[in-house]
Motif scaffolding. Sequence first.
Motif, PDB file in Angstrom:
ATOM      1  N   GLY A 358      43.770  38.536  36.773  1.00  0.00           N
ATOM      2  CA  GLY A 358      43.573  37.959  38.022  1.00  0.00           C
ATOM      3  C   GLY A 358      42.536  38.389  39.005  1.00  0.00           C
ATOM      4  O   GLY A 358      41.733  37.749  39.487  1.00  0.00           O
ATOM      5  N   MET A 359      42.463  39.835  39.060  1.00  0.00           N
ATOM      6  CA  MET A 359      41.299  40.348  40.095  1.00  0.00           C
ATOM      7  C   MET A 359      39.892  40.020  39.415  1.00  0.00           C
ATOM      8  O   MET A 359      38.811  39.740  40.064  1.00  0.00           O
ATOM      9  CB  MET A 359      41.487  41.983  40.300  1.00  0.00           C
ATOM     10  CG  MET A 359      40.291  42.541  41.227  1.00  0.00           C
ATOM     11  SD  MET A 359      40.704  44.082  41.639  1.00  0.00           S
ATOM     12  CE  MET A 359      42.059  43.805  42.681  1.00  0.00           C
ATOM     13  N   PHE A 360      39.637  40.285  38.137  1.00  0.00           N
ATOM     14  CA  PHE A 360      38.535  39.908  37.483  1.00  0.00           C
ATOM     15  C   PHE A 360      38.055  38.498  37.671  1.00  0.00           C
ATOM     16  O   PHE A 360      36.855  38.042  38.025  1.00  0.00           O
ATOM     17  CB  PHE A 360      38.544  40.196  35.850  1.00  0.00           C
ATOM     18  CG  PHE A 360      37.004  40.012  35.384  1.00  0.00           C
ATOM     19  CD1 PHE A 360      36.094  40.807  35.732  1.00  0.00           C
ATOM     20  CD2 PHE A 360      37.126  38.745  34.725  1.00  0.00           C
ATOM     21  CE1 PHE A 360      34.886  40.392  35.129  1.00  0.00           C
ATOM     22  CE2 PHE A 360      35.594  38.598  33.959  1.00  0.00           C
ATOM     23  CZ  PHE A 360      34.920  39.492  34.252  1.00  0.00           C
ATOM     24  N   ILE A 361      38.951  37.352  37.464  1.00  0.00           N
ATOM     25  CA  ILE A 361      38.877  36.030  37.823  1.00  0.00           C
ATOM     26  C   ILE A 361      38.466  35.798  39.232  1.00  0.00           C
ATOM     27  O   ILE A 361      37.538  34.976  39.487  1.00  0.00           O
ATOM     28  CB  ILE A 361      40.038  35.176  37.365  1.00  0.00           C
ATOM     29  CG1 ILE A 361      39.994  35.411  35.747  1.00  0.00           C
ATOM     30  CG2 ILE A 361      39.556  33.820  37.646  1.00  0.00           C
ATOM     31  CD1 ILE A 361      41.552  34.428  35.201  1.00  0.00           C
ATOM     32  N   ALA A 362      39.122  36.547  39.992  1.00  0.00           N
ATOM     33  CA  ALA A 362      38.764  36.481  41.623  1.00  0.00           C
ATOM     34  C   ALA A 362      37.127  36.810  41.553  1.00  0.00           C
ATOM     35  O   ALA A 362      36.447  36.130  42.529  1.00  0.00           O
ATOM     36  CB  ALA A 362      39.714  37.225  42.491  1.00  0.00           C
ATOM     37  N   ARG A 363      36.810  37.958  40.935  1.00  0.00           N
ATOM     38  CA  ARG A 363      35.543  38.434  41.479  1.00  0.00           C
ATOM     39  C   ARG A 363      34.440  37.473  41.027  1.00  0.00           C
ATOM     40  O   ARG A 363      33.287  37.496  41.599  1.00  0.00           O
ATOM     41  CB  ARG A 363      35.317  39.674  40.648  1.00  0.00           C
ATOM     42  CG  ARG A 363      35.941  40.762  41.467  1.00  0.00           C
ATOM     43  CD  ARG A 363      35.370  42.058  40.940  1.00  0.00           C
ATOM     44  NE  ARG A 363      33.939  42.406  41.180  1.00  0.00           N
ATOM     45  CZ  ARG A 363      33.110  43.342  41.074  1.00  0.00           C
ATOM     46  NH1 ARG A 363      33.722  44.409  40.223  1.00  0.00           N
ATOM     47  NH2 ARG A 363      31.811  43.343  41.283  1.00  0.00           N
ATOM     48  N   VAL A 364      34.669  36.631  39.751  1.00  0.00           N
ATOM     49  CA  VAL A 364      33.730  35.821  39.305  1.00  0.00           C
ATOM     50  C   VAL A 364      33.795  34.234  40.029  1.00  0.00           C
ATOM     51  O   VAL A 364      32.972  33.437  39.611  1.00  0.00           O
ATOM     52  CB  VAL A 364      33.883  35.715  37.953  1.00  0.00           C
ATOM     53  CG1 VAL A 364      33.281  37.099  37.704  1.00  0.00           C
ATOM     54  CG2 VAL A 364      34.889  35.423  37.214  1.00  0.00           C
ATOM     55  N   SER A 365      34.871  34.084  40.775  1.00  0.00           N
ATOM     56  CA  SER A 365      34.969  32.641  41.180  1.00  0.00           C
ATOM     57  C   SER A 365      34.653  32.307  42.882  1.00  0.00           C
ATOM     58  O   SER A 365      34.954  31.176  43.250  1.00  0.00           O
ATOM     59  CB  SER A 365      36.475  32.599  41.309  1.00  0.00           C
ATOM     60  OG  SER A 365      37.040  32.543  39.751  1.00  0.00           O
ATOM     61  N   TYR A 366      33.546  33.021  43.245  1.00  0.00           N
ATOM     62  CA  TYR A 366      33.327  32.833  44.661  1.00  0.00           C
ATOM     63  C   TYR A 366      32.636  31.584  44.630  1.00  0.00           C
ATOM     64  O   TYR A 366      31.621  31.164  43.602  1.00  0.00           O
ATOM     65  CB  TYR A 366      32.120  34.009  45.119  1.00  0.00           C
ATOM     66  CG  TYR A 366      31.806  33.811  46.401  1.00  0.00           C
ATOM     67  CD1 TYR A 366      32.130  34.191  47.438  1.00  0.00           C
ATOM     68  CD2 TYR A 366      30.412  33.018  46.581  1.00  0.00           C
ATOM     69  CE1 TYR A 366      31.704  33.961  48.759  1.00  0.00           C
ATOM     70  CE2 TYR A 366      29.783  32.800  47.901  1.00  0.00           C
ATOM     71  CZ  TYR A 366      30.536  33.290  49.002  1.00  0.00           C
ATOM     72  OH  TYR A 366      29.958  33.368  50.182  1.00  0.00           O
ATOM     73  N   GLY A 367      32.649  30.732  45.901  1.00  0.00           N
ATOM     74  CA  GLY A 367      32.192  29.567  45.976  1.00  0.00           C
ATOM     75  C   GLY A 367      32.703  28.094  45.175  1.00  0.00           C
ATOM     76  O   GLY A 367      32.287  27.270  45.602  1.00  0.00           O
TER      77      GLY A 367
END
Length: 537
Positions: A358-367
């Motif tokens: 979840g945290m990794f997906i969050a990091r790459v999902s900006y915008g």
Amino acid sequence: MSDTTDKANLYETDYEVGQDNLQKWGMDVHHPVFWIAAGLILVFVIGTLVVPHEAKEALDSAKWWSIAKFDWLFMLAGNIFVIFTLVLIFLPVGKIRLGGDKAKPEFSYFSWFAMLFAAGMGIGLMFWSVAEPTAYYTGWYETPLGVEANTPEAAQKAMSATMFHWGLHPWAIYAVVALSLAFFSFNKGLPLTIRSAFYPLIKDKSWGPFGHLIDTIAVVATLFGLATSLGFGAQQAAAGIEFLSGVPAEEAGSAFGIQLAIILGVTAIALISVLRGLDGGVKLLSNINMGIAGLLLLFVMIVGPTALIFTTIGTTAVGYVQDIVSYSNWMGRDDEAWMQGWTVFYWAWWISWSPFVGMFIARVSYGRTVREFIIAVLLVPTLVTLVWMSVFGGSALDQIQSQVGALADGLSSVELAMFQMLENLPFTAITSGIGVILVLVFFITSSDSGSLVIDAITAGGKVDAPAVQRVFWVVIEGVVAAALLFGGGADALTALQAAAITVGLPFTLVLIVMCLSLYLGLRHEAKYVSDRVQTTA
């Protein structure tokens, strides 16, 4: 948080990222999360090495107690996560953009999807796409919904049950955590760490002991999960190498020596990758891996039973839709042993992995917008999984039913199932070699992304902690996996896996509360946007 985010949109808190951090030995660590997590990991590893068999039995008992006593909670929670995330697609909050109205995505759709898929379950699809349908069809360990093994109905249920375990439910678990972290970090200016997701409910208490506990559990669960996967992955890759060479590891030298070499190789490449950052590391490897996986998929689809494969895609999709309610129900099941041994086990495993993924997906999902995010994280992977499982699982079942190859005699080895299926297709050595490479690279991307996540949590939400800190966690993952494999073998790795799954029980409650907190946060954001529109109109 981006500068494009309107400051009036932030939560009112005096907490600043890194305010509790301690700079020492070239690292920037959060006190006390880093020290407690590192201490717990050290104690566990030493204890497991000293008494591996006893540790395995004790943790196995805890794992199965959690599964047997709280199967209803795991099943209910899984259903809640699916419904909650699907509803978000259609609510007005789906228009909210992660990072603010002016935020722009950092990665292309292909790279974004490749990274979230590689981190989420790419390695699992390599491991189980053949083994799981084979196990269900042949009754290797119970059958779904109590159907008779080795029958046409068993074949249909084998595919729909496999799809159930790798479809909407696991991705909904990841989506809840990922969306919560991305939203509260990018839109509300809170640290990129698990505790931030609870701010709407407990406000500044998030930065106290409760927050420390949540983050510590997340670190321990993530490292245990990664080390377990690295250890078992080394065994699978070693089995693949043995299969390709035709020489048993015991004859070629030391089985442990081969597995240790694999762990060292994966750790070394992950170390280089993590130092190169997201663009030069995880993104590059994920893009390469998805390209290779796509080519292998097309190859099997073309040279395998092509017509049957396309039929299987359709029947699996229909079966999944028809059976999803039956599989999701936990009351009055005739196949309770199968449900607990497979479904509940999977749900606990996905939940224990959710802080990391979840945290990794969050990091790459900006915008991305909330609606765009849910579609990409929930629906697209489910469709890709449908095709992947139908191609590999359908080909395996066809070989079993046609009495072709080693799989016709049943599931002899989970590690070898994929290679045994490929053995009956052209260019076996090439495709099996590609399979080994995919397993290894998927593990590298998991180790790489996992290290970035642990680094962020133990740095109090910072995403730009010193490089030496990222190196520390990559090395620790490899050392833990190698030490347990050497000192305790399968017993130690099984104990580690049981510990990670047991953590899934308390984290299930955390995720349920997280759904409520996320809804409150999204509603707060929607109200702010509405007020701003009315003010500027």
